[in-house]
Scaffold this motif. Structure first.
Motif, PDB file in Angstrom:
ATOM      1  N   SER A   1      -4.120  -2.478   3.422  1.00  0.00           N
ATOM      2  CA  SER A   1      -5.421  -2.386   2.721  1.00  0.00           C
ATOM      3  C   SER A   1      -6.340  -1.394   3.504  1.00  0.00           C
ATOM      4  O   SER A   1      -6.845  -0.611   2.780  1.00  0.00           O
ATOM      5  CB  SER A   1      -6.098  -3.746   2.585  1.00  0.00           C
ATOM      6  OG  SER A   1      -7.298  -3.944   2.198  1.00  0.00           O
ATOM      7  N   VAL A   2      -6.260  -1.500   4.854  1.00  0.00           N
ATOM      8  CA  VAL A   2      -7.102  -0.433   5.602  1.00  0.00           C
ATOM      9  C   VAL A   2      -6.440   1.093   5.284  1.00  0.00           C
ATOM     10  O   VAL A   2      -7.314   1.897   5.055  1.00  0.00           O
ATOM     11  CB  VAL A   2      -7.051  -0.850   6.873  1.00  0.00           C
ATOM     12  CG1 VAL A   2      -7.416   0.340   7.715  1.00  0.00           C
ATOM     13  CG2 VAL A   2      -7.631  -2.260   7.319  1.00  0.00           C
ATOM     14  N   VAL A   3      -5.403   1.260   5.261  1.00  0.00           N
ATOM     15  CA  VAL A   3      -4.560   2.464   5.271  1.00  0.00           C
ATOM     16  C   VAL A   3      -4.971   3.122   3.706  1.00  0.00           C
ATOM     17  O   VAL A   3      -5.215   4.302   3.619  1.00  0.00           O
ATOM     18  CB  VAL A   3      -3.114   2.532   5.301  1.00  0.00           C
ATOM     19  CG1 VAL A   3      -2.456   3.715   4.952  1.00  0.00           C
ATOM     20  CG2 VAL A   3      -2.720   2.307   6.980  1.00  0.00           C
ATOM     21  N   THR A   4      -4.905   2.071   2.532  1.00  0.00           N
ATOM     22  CA  THR A   4      -4.919   2.554   1.285  1.00  0.00           C
ATOM     23  C   THR A   4      -6.313   2.408   0.784  1.00  0.00           C
ATOM     24  O   THR A   4      -6.487   2.439  -0.526  1.00  0.00           O
ATOM     25  CB  THR A   4      -3.998   1.979   0.356  1.00  0.00           C
ATOM     26  OG1 THR A   4      -4.203   0.643   0.485  1.00  0.00           O
ATOM     27  CG2 THR A   4      -2.716   2.315   0.964  1.00  0.00           C
ATOM     28  N   CYS A   5      -7.341   2.283   1.502  1.00  0.00           N
ATOM     29  CA  CYS A   5      -8.763   2.187   1.133  1.00  0.00           C
ATOM     30  C   CYS A   5      -8.879   1.035   0.042  1.00  0.00           C
ATOM     31  O   CYS A   5      -9.692   0.870  -0.765  1.00  0.00           O
ATOM     32  CB  CYS A   5      -9.180   3.328   0.688  1.00  0.00           C
ATOM     33  SG  CYS A   5      -9.423   4.618   1.924  1.00  0.00           S
ATOM     34  N   GLY A   6      -8.266  -0.101   0.294  1.00  0.00           N
ATOM     35  CA  GLY A   6      -8.447  -1.180  -0.404  1.00  0.00           C
ATOM     36  C   GLY A   6      -7.405  -1.694  -1.443  1.00  0.00           C
ATOM     37  O   GLY A   6      -7.275  -2.644  -2.042  1.00  0.00           O
ATOM     38  N   VAL A   7      -6.457  -0.534  -1.967  1.00  0.00           N
ATOM     39  CA  VAL A   7      -5.642  -0.667  -2.893  1.00  0.00           C
ATOM     40  C   VAL A   7      -4.541  -1.694  -2.385  1.00  0.00           C
ATOM     41  O   VAL A   7      -3.877  -2.526  -3.193  1.00  0.00           O
ATOM     42  CB  VAL A   7      -4.906   0.557  -3.390  1.00  0.00           C
ATOM     43  CG1 VAL A   7      -4.072   0.565  -4.361  1.00  0.00           C
ATOM     44  CG2 VAL A   7      -6.148   1.375  -3.902  1.00  0.00           C
ATOM     45  N   GLY A   8      -4.065  -1.740  -1.162  1.00  0.00           N
ATOM     46  CA  GLY A   8      -3.057  -2.445  -0.427  1.00  0.00           C
ATOM     47  C   GLY A   8      -3.590  -3.950  -0.643  1.00  0.00           C
ATOM     48  O   GLY A   8      -2.722  -4.633  -0.470  1.00  0.00           O
ATOM     49  N   SER A   9      -4.803  -4.366  -0.759  1.00  0.00           N
ATOM     50  CA  SER A   9      -5.211  -5.540  -0.661  1.00  0.00           C
ATOM     51  C   SER A   9      -4.777  -6.378  -1.885  1.00  0.00           C
ATOM     52  O   SER A   9      -4.806  -7.661  -2.005  1.00  0.00           O
ATOM     53  CB  SER A   9      -6.611  -5.555  -0.742  1.00  0.00           C
ATOM     54  OG  SER A   9      -7.446  -5.294  -1.668  1.00  0.00           O
ATOM     55  N   LEU A  10      -4.398  -5.698  -2.922  1.00  0.00           N
ATOM     56  CA  LEU A  10      -3.829  -6.166  -4.033  1.00  0.00           C
ATOM     57  C   LEU A  10      -2.449  -6.941  -3.800  1.00  0.00           C
ATOM     58  O   LEU A  10      -2.241  -8.132  -4.273  1.00  0.00           O
ATOM     59  CB  LEU A  10      -3.647  -5.254  -5.093  1.00  0.00           C
ATOM     60  CG  LEU A  10      -4.917  -4.507  -5.827  1.00  0.00           C
ATOM     61  CD1 LEU A  10      -4.374  -3.447  -6.791  1.00  0.00           C
ATOM     62  CD2 LEU A  10      -5.773  -5.615  -6.487  1.00  0.00           C
ATOM     63  N   LEU A  11      -1.685  -6.587  -2.852  1.00  0.00           N
ATOM     64  CA  LEU A  11      -0.692  -7.166  -2.499  1.00  0.00           C
ATOM     65  C   LEU A  11      -1.092  -8.605  -1.805  1.00  0.00           C
ATOM     66  O   LEU A  11      -0.035  -9.479  -1.794  1.00  0.00           O
ATOM     67  CB  LEU A  11       0.265  -6.264  -1.367  1.00  0.00           C
ATOM     68  CG  LEU A  11       0.592  -5.057  -2.070  1.00  0.00           C
ATOM     69  CD1 LEU A  11       1.563  -4.011  -0.955  1.00  0.00           C
ATOM     70  CD2 LEU A  11       1.851  -5.554  -3.158  1.00  0.00           C
ATOM     71  N   PHE A  12      -2.085  -8.942  -1.145  1.00  0.00           N
ATOM     72  CA  PHE A  12      -2.471  -9.906  -0.430  1.00  0.00           C
ATOM     73  C   PHE A  12      -2.467 -11.055  -1.257  1.00  0.00           C
ATOM     74  O   PHE A  12      -2.204 -12.121  -0.891  1.00  0.00           O
ATOM     75  CB  PHE A  12      -3.962  -9.701   0.127  1.00  0.00           C
ATOM     76  CG  PHE A  12      -4.076 -10.750   1.153  1.00  0.00           C
ATOM     77  CD1 PHE A  12      -3.701 -10.692   2.524  1.00  0.00           C
ATOM     78  CD2 PHE A  12      -5.116 -11.718   0.994  1.00  0.00           C
ATOM     79  CE1 PHE A  12      -3.996 -11.665   3.497  1.00  0.00           C
ATOM     80  CE2 PHE A  12      -5.422 -12.602   1.930  1.00  0.00           C
ATOM     81  CZ  PHE A  12      -4.909 -12.622   3.189  1.00  0.00           C
ATOM     82  N   TYR A  13      -2.688 -10.967  -2.743  1.00  0.00           N
ATOM     83  CA  TYR A  13      -2.551 -11.995  -3.532  1.00  0.00           C
ATOM     84  C   TYR A  13      -0.961 -12.479  -3.691  1.00  0.00           C
ATOM     85  O   TYR A  13      -0.696 -13.515  -4.462  1.00  0.00           O
ATOM     86  CB  TYR A  13      -3.046 -11.598  -4.961  1.00  0.00           C
ATOM     87  CG  TYR A  13      -4.645 -11.264  -4.871  1.00  0.00           C
ATOM     88  CD1 TYR A  13      -5.551 -12.291  -4.724  1.00  0.00           C
ATOM     89  CD2 TYR A  13      -5.027  -9.979  -4.999  1.00  0.00           C
ATOM     90  CE1 TYR A  13      -6.595 -12.022  -4.582  1.00  0.00           C
ATOM     91  CE2 TYR A  13      -6.518  -9.870  -4.731  1.00  0.00           C
ATOM     92  CZ  TYR A  13      -7.377 -10.858  -4.815  1.00  0.00           C
ATOM     93  OH  TYR A  13      -8.478 -10.561  -4.557  1.00  0.00           O
ATOM     94  N   LEU A  14      -0.278 -11.966  -3.385  1.00  0.00           N
ATOM     95  CA  LEU A  14       1.425 -12.338  -3.216  1.00  0.00           C
ATOM     96  C   LEU A  14       1.494 -13.178  -2.133  1.00  0.00           C
ATOM     97  O   LEU A  14       2.373 -14.031  -2.166  1.00  0.00           O
ATOM     98  CB  LEU A  14       2.441 -11.055  -3.119  1.00  0.00           C
ATOM     99  CG  LEU A  14       2.346 -10.097  -4.227  1.00  0.00           C
ATOM    100  CD1 LEU A  14       3.320  -9.081  -3.751  1.00  0.00           C
ATOM    101  CD2 LEU A  14       2.719 -10.638  -5.125  1.00  0.00           C
ATOM    102  N   LEU A  15       0.405 -13.248  -1.252  1.00  0.00           N
ATOM    103  CA  LEU A  15       0.882 -14.235   0.034  1.00  0.00           C
ATOM    104  C   LEU A  15       1.095 -15.897  -0.390  1.00  0.00           C
ATOM    105  O   LEU A  15       1.799 -16.274   0.035  1.00  0.00           O
ATOM    106  CB  LEU A  15      -0.386 -14.038   0.785  1.00  0.00           C
ATOM    107  CG  LEU A  15       0.033 -14.632   2.269  1.00  0.00           C
ATOM    108  CD1 LEU A  15       1.212 -14.112   2.834  1.00  0.00           C
ATOM    109  CD2 LEU A  15      -1.184 -14.535   3.177  1.00  0.00           C
ATOM    110  N   PRO A  16       0.216 -16.224  -1.480  1.00  0.00           N
ATOM    111  CA  PRO A  16       0.304 -17.606  -1.981  1.00  0.00           C
ATOM    112  C   PRO A  16       1.826 -17.884  -2.565  1.00  0.00           C
ATOM    113  O   PRO A  16       2.327 -19.108  -2.456  1.00  0.00           O
ATOM    114  CB  PRO A  16      -0.827 -17.995  -2.815  1.00  0.00           C
ATOM    115  CG  PRO A  16      -1.821 -16.900  -2.421  1.00  0.00           C
ATOM    116  CD  PRO A  16      -0.979 -15.756  -2.056  1.00  0.00           C
TER     117      PRO A  16
END
Length: 152
Positions: A94-109
């Motif tokens: 998320s930090v490296v991609t300026c927030g785009v990688g945070s979309l992957l965070f939704y896979l955690l659940p």
């Protein structure tokens, strides 16, 4: 020195260690309660309490049950470690991609559901059948423990 669980498993396979329905129930409860608590808490700390709660309820001393109690604890602890590692990687993305990688965070659940809930339910089913079912990697380590965490 042979670990108590390995020795008990050899006895069980030889027919010298009977496994009662009560023993099977408590072994199932260790995994199923862990899975339920992992689902409720999204795979985190609450699931670690399950084996200790079952230990308080169980009055017997069958190594089959204690093997499953220990295996459930160590598996849920490993799941917590994996989920924290995945969360850290997603945070870095998320930090490296300026927030785009945070979309992957939704896979955690979803990962939490698969690791912390579905597989323990399968192991609980196998324990109900009286099997010494192993989690990958964790099961063999628990089987070879000379001084298990949860003991009779």
């Amino acid at each position: 020195m042979v670990s108590p669980f390995r020795h008990a498993k050899e006895q069980a396979l030889g027919g010298a260690l009977p496994i009662s329905d009560e023993d099977k129930f408590h072994a199932v409860l260790a995994h199923a309660l862990g899975a339920i608590l992992a689902f409720v808490s999204c795979g985190f700390i609450l699931a670690l309490a399950a084996p200790f709660v079952v230990r308080l309820l169980y009055r017997g001393n069958n190594p089959f049950v204690f093997f499953h109690l220990n295996q459930s604890f160590w598996y849920q602890l490993a799941v917590i470690g994996v989920l924290l590692g995945i969360a850290f990687v997603f945070l870095l993305l998320s930090v490296v991609t300026c927030g785009v990688g945070s979309l992957l965070f939704y896979l955690l659940p979803l990962i939490s559901l698969a690791l912390g809930t579905l597989y323990p339910l399968y192991v609980a089913y196998r324990a109900y059948q009286g099997e010494w079912e192993f989690y990958p990697i964790i099961g063999e380590k628990v089987l070879d423990q000379e001084r298990p965490l949860i003991r009779p």
